[in-house]
Write a protein that holds these residues in place. Structure first.
Motif, PDB file in Angstrom:
ATOM      1  N   GLY A 146       0.855  -1.171   0.000  1.00 41.23           N
ATOM      2  CA  GLY A 146       0.000   0.000   0.000  1.00 41.23           C
ATOM      3  C   GLY A 146       0.897   1.228   0.000  1.00 41.23           C
ATOM      4  N   PRO A 147       0.457   2.339  -0.535  1.00 39.64           N
ATOM      5  CA  PRO A 147       1.392   3.438  -0.829  1.00 39.64           C
ATOM      6  C   PRO A 147       1.795   4.278   0.367  1.00 39.64           C
ATOM      7  N   SER A 148       2.163   3.640   1.466  1.00 41.47           N
ATOM      8  CA  SER A 148       2.677   4.390   2.608  1.00 41.47           C
ATOM      9  C   SER A 148       3.834   3.637   3.227  1.00 41.47           C
ATOM     10  N   GLY A 149       4.753   4.376   3.833  1.00 43.74           N
ATOM     11  CA  GLY A 149       5.874   3.733   4.489  1.00 43.74           C
ATOM     12  C   GLY A 149       5.435   2.821   5.606  1.00 43.74           C
ATOM     13  N   ALA A 150       4.367   3.203   6.326  1.00 43.05           N
ATOM     14  CA  ALA A 150       3.873   2.376   7.428  1.00 43.05           C
ATOM     15  C   ALA A 150       3.443   1.009   6.928  1.00 43.05           C
ATOM     16  N   ASP A 151       2.733   0.965   5.811  1.00 44.91           N
ATOM     17  CA  ASP A 151       2.305  -0.332   5.277  1.00 44.91           C
ATOM     18  C   ASP A 151       3.499  -1.184   4.880  1.00 44.91           C
ATOM     19  N   ALA A 152       4.548  -0.534   4.359  1.00 41.95           N
ATOM     20  CA  ALA A 152       5.740  -1.282   3.972  1.00 41.95           C
ATOM     21  C   ALA A 152       6.463  -1.840   5.198  1.00 41.95           C
ATOM     22  N   THR A 181       0.415   2.737  12.084  1.00 34.77           N
ATOM     23  CA  THR A 181      -0.431   1.551  12.138  1.00 34.77           C
ATOM     24  C   THR A 181      -0.068   0.746  13.382  1.00 34.77           C
ATOM     25  N   ALA A 182      -0.816  -0.310  13.654  1.00 34.52           N
ATOM     26  CA  ALA A 182      -0.646  -1.032  14.919  1.00 34.52           C
ATOM     27  C   ALA A 182       0.762  -1.582  15.102  1.00 34.52           C
ATOM     28  N   ALA A 183       1.247  -2.353  14.126  1.00 31.16           N
ATOM     29  CA  ALA A 183       2.569  -2.967  14.280  1.00 31.16           C
ATOM     30  C   ALA A 183       3.681  -1.919  14.265  1.00 31.16           C
ATOM     31  N   THR A 184       3.514  -0.877  13.469  1.00 30.66           N
ATOM     32  CA  THR A 184       4.565   0.144  13.410  1.00 30.66           C
ATOM     33  C   THR A 184       4.583   0.996  14.674  1.00 30.66           C
ATOM     34  N   ASP A 188      18.969  -7.375   5.284  1.00 31.36           N
ATOM     35  CA  ASP A 188      18.193  -8.464   4.678  1.00 31.36           C
ATOM     36  C   ASP A 188      16.908  -7.943   4.064  1.00 31.36           C
ATOM     37  N   VAL A 189      16.403  -6.858   4.609  1.00 38.22           N
ATOM     38  CA  VAL A 189      15.177  -6.223   4.108  1.00 38.22           C
ATOM     39  C   VAL A 189      15.388  -4.717   4.124  1.00 38.22           C
ATOM     40  N   MET A 190      14.999  -4.040   3.043  1.00 39.28           N
ATOM     41  CA  MET A 190      14.990  -2.578   3.006  1.00 39.28           C
ATOM     42  C   MET A 190      13.560  -2.117   2.788  1.00 39.28           C
ATOM     43  N   VAL A 191      13.124  -1.177   3.619  1.00 44.08           N
ATOM     44  CA  VAL A 191      11.796  -0.585   3.500  1.00 44.08           C
ATOM     45  C   VAL A 191      11.954   0.771   2.825  1.00 44.08           C
ATOM     46  N   LEU A 192      11.275   0.957   1.692  1.00 43.56           N
ATOM     47  CA  LEU A 192      11.462   2.149   0.874  1.00 43.56           C
ATOM     48  C   LEU A 192      10.123   2.801   0.570  1.00 43.56           C
ATOM     49  N   SER A 193      10.103   4.121   0.643  1.00 46.81           N
ATOM     50  CA  SER A 193       8.912   4.888   0.289  1.00 46.81           C
ATOM     51  C   SER A 193       9.352   6.327   0.032  1.00 46.81           C
ATOM     52  N   LYS A 194       8.488   7.285   0.290  1.00 46.49           N
ATOM     53  CA  LYS A 194       8.760   8.712   0.109  1.00 46.49           C
ATOM     54  C   LYS A 194       9.417   9.021  -1.243  1.00 46.49           C
ATOM     55  N   ALA A 195      10.726   9.258  -1.282  1.00 46.40           N
ATOM     56  CA  ALA A 195      11.383   9.786  -2.485  1.00 46.40           C
ATOM     57  C   ALA A 195      11.285   8.862  -3.685  1.00 46.40           C
ATOM     58  N   ILE A 196      11.148   7.547  -3.477  1.00 46.99           N
ATOM     59  CA  ILE A 196      11.178   6.628  -4.624  1.00 46.99           C
ATOM     60  C   ILE A 196       9.945   6.768  -5.508  1.00 46.99           C
ATOM     61  N   GLY A 197       8.918   7.480  -5.041  1.00 48.49           N
ATOM     62  CA  GLY A 197       7.722   7.684  -5.857  1.00 48.49           C
ATOM     63  C   GLY A 197       7.725   8.988  -6.626  1.00 48.49           C
ATOM     64  N   GLY A 198       8.826   9.709  -6.590  1.00 50.96           N
ATOM     65  CA  GLY A 198       8.910  10.946  -7.359  1.00 50.96           C
ATOM     66  C   GLY A 198       7.901  11.988  -6.950  1.00 50.96           C
ATOM     67  N   GLY A 199       7.463  11.957  -5.690  1.00 50.63           N
ATOM     68  CA  GLY A 199       6.484  12.909  -5.197  1.00 50.63           C
ATOM     69  C   GLY A 199       5.088  12.333  -5.088  1.00 50.63           C
ATOM     70  N   LEU A 200       4.886  11.115  -5.583  1.00 51.02           N
ATOM     71  CA  LEU A 200       3.586  10.449  -5.507  1.00 51.02           C
ATOM     72  C   LEU A 200       3.684   9.243  -4.566  1.00 51.02           C
ATOM     73  N   ILE A 244       9.009  -3.104  -0.261  1.00 54.31           N
ATOM     74  CA  ILE A 244      10.092  -3.711   0.490  1.00 54.31           C
ATOM     75  C   ILE A 244      10.904  -4.560  -0.480  1.00 54.31           C
ATOM     76  N   VAL A 245      12.208  -4.518  -0.287  1.00 49.65           N
ATOM     77  CA  VAL A 245      13.131  -5.323  -1.082  1.00 49.65           C
ATOM     78  C   VAL A 245      13.843  -6.241  -0.104  1.00 49.65           C
ATOM     79  N   TYR A 246      13.875  -7.548  -0.390  1.00 49.69           N
ATOM     80  CA  TYR A 246      14.394  -8.490   0.592  1.00 49.69           C
ATOM     81  C   TYR A 246      15.067  -9.678  -0.086  1.00 49.69           C
ATOM     82  N   ARG A 247      15.869 -10.375   0.702  1.00 50.74           N
ATOM     83  CA  ARG A 247      16.574 -11.548   0.187  1.00 50.74           C
ATOM     84  C   ARG A 247      15.583 -12.649  -0.155  1.00 50.74           C
ATOM     85  N   SER A 248      15.842 -13.351  -1.244  1.00 53.19           N
ATOM     86  CA  SER A 248      14.897 -14.356  -1.727  1.00 53.19           C
ATOM     87  C   SER A 248      14.681 -15.483  -0.718  1.00 53.19           C
TER      88      SER A 248
END
Length: 476
Positions: free
Chosen positions: A142-148, A176-179, A303-315, A320-324
């Motif tokens: 979902g398009p928020s850092g919290a969801d990621a 969100t709850a877990a965050t 092992d996991v990177m959580v990415l949001s904000k700047a990677i959407g170019g303002g949108l 999440i990017v993680y090891r297979s």
């Protein structure tokens, strides 16, 4: 427009000046601005934040410049809480969005494969730490850092079969709850009735207010040894952790960089205990700290990177990017209606490419060092600033009571009332900034990575002038 900006802001203590561009019929005037703010206060929830302290109604923006409905011009050191890496309405991001709109491509595709999504994925993997990118999987959230962050925690718990989590004091990971359970703001967590059972919270090492009372390398050694012994001691009471979650620089926590030696030790310890290391790069990612990623300062790959904000170019966009090896999910284990945001992927692709091709990480490092030097000089002149810290274009000034007795390490008590007055003084002079930190006493700077030298000088001038005013009358 930028010429207008600099002419309007000439002079250290001037109030934000009126721009000369005509106000169109779609742009309200001063009375219209007042009416809009009144309607917002009446209709929107009591949870609103920025609007309470920055009474501006933006109608146009370009780069670092924001034009208010009342005709005033402002320098934006919020940049959408770090979202706008290229500033407002950058031509490359706008062009990418227009091309998608003109092409007739679908805007909403859930998690279906599209050429736009494929290009974004390829581009993103091409700039991530190589050790991670070489064997990575991506989950669009979902398009928020919290969801990621939620997705990252769910992934780790699924892959390891454990339920615990190691997190840190001062952390902020979302609402969100877990965050919230992983975050350090007790007041918000308790008010939301969120349980943090299973979360083990360790002190986050720092110099100015060292949680161990020693500072420097000594504090890093203690923090490292505490984690090592916690995991080795069967009587520690630790709920077996599914992951360790850390921000390379704590943003909302007061702009506190994780010491590089400590972060390397955390990587070594988590690897030895087979605990997935999750790096929350929602705010630090894509050049913000002077490297492409916050973890690059320590030279580690999580092992996991959580990415949001700047990677959407303002949108809105979050992944999440993680090891297979962690990819133990079943179909539908994590989903989100708007995870197929094509406009954000297109804007994100061109923004990532622009940041890389123009080496904006190096630009952030250079301008950030310039800002930090100037602000440290101001701190020597105006003792209401206890500390200046950060990395790249993620900087913070901790405001303190100048006449209070310091603690054994030299830190004076945080002064949230003075910090609020400093924010207001900056706003009066045409600078948009916000506060953070454990006591809300850290003035934070998050300008676009495209900030010019002239704009940096203007930020310095405004803050220095505001500090001078505050120092003349340092009442709470």
């Amino acid at each position: 427009m930028r010429k207008v900006l600099f002419e309007a802001h000439r002079g250290g203590g001037s109030i934000a000046s009126r721009h000369q561009a005509p106000v169109g019929p779609e742009e309200p005037d001063e009375s219209g601005k007042t009416a809009i703010l009144a309607r917002q206060a009446k209709r929107e929830s009591a949870a609103r934040t920025y609007a309470r302290h920055l009474p501006i109604v933006p109608v146009r923006a370009e780069g670092m410049t924001v034009y208010g409905a009342d005709g005033r011009v402002y320098l934006d050191c919020l940049a959408g809480a770090g979202t706008l890496a290229l500033g407002h309405n950058h031509p490359v991001a706008i062009g990418a969005i227009r091309r998608v709109l003109d092409s007739g491509a679908p805007l909403h595709v859930l998690d279906l494969a599209t050429p736009i999504k494929d290009e974004f994925t390829e581009t993103l993997l091409g700039v991530l730490p190589r050790e991670l990118a070489a064997d990575a999987r991506i989950q669009f959230c979902g398009p928020s850092g919290a969801d990621a962050v939620e997705a990252a925690l769910k992934l780790a718990r699924t892959a390891t079969g454990e339920t615990g989590l190691i997190a840190f004091t001062g952390a902020y990971h979302g609402m969100t709850a877990a965050t919230l359970a992983a975050s350090g703001d007790t007041s918000v967590r308790i008010a939301a009735r969120v349980s943090d059972a299973g979360v083990t919270r360790l002190p986050f090492p720092q110099d100015y207010r060292c949680p161990y009372g020693v500072g420097g390398e000594g504090g890093v050694r203690i923090a490292t040894e505490r984690l090592r012994r916690l995991l080795a001691d069967p009587g520690s009471g630790l709920t077996p952790p599914a992951a360790l979650l850390v921000e390379p620089v704590q943003g909302e926590g007061g702009v506190i960089p994780a010491p590089d030696d400590w972060l390397r030790a955390v990587r070594e310890i988590t690897r030895a205990h087979r605990i997935p290391l999750i790096a929350d790069e929602v705010q630090t990612g894509l050049g913000r700290t002077g490297e492409l990623w916050g973890v690059d300062h320590a030279g580690i790959a999580p092992d996991v990177m959580v990415l949001s904000k700047a990677i959407g170019g303002g949108l809105p966009l979050a992944v999440i990017v993680y090891r297979s090896s962690l990819d133990r999910w079943t179909e539908g284990a994590h989903a989100g209606t708007f995870r197929g945001h094509q406009l954000a992927m297109a804007a994100g692709t061109t923004t990532i490419k622009y940041v890389r091709e123009h080496d904006l990480a190096a630009r952030a490092r250079k301008v950030g060092e310039r800002l930090e030097r100037a602000l440290r000089e101001a701190a020597r002149q105006y003792p209401v600033v206890g500390d200046v810290r950060g990395r790249g274009l993620m900087l913070g000034l901790e405001v303190v009571y100048p006449d209070a007795a310091p603690d054994p390490l030299g830190a004076r008590p945080a002064a949230p009332g003075l910090a609020r007055r400093l924010r207001a003084a900056a706003f009066e002079r045409g600078l948009l900034v916000e506060l953070g930190g454990h006591h809300g006493a850290v003035l934070r700077l998050l300008p676009p990575l495209t900030i010019t030298d002239a704009e940096a000088d203007r930020v310095i001038g405004i803050l220095t002038d505001a500090l001078a005013q505050l120092s003349r009358d340092p009442r709470p």
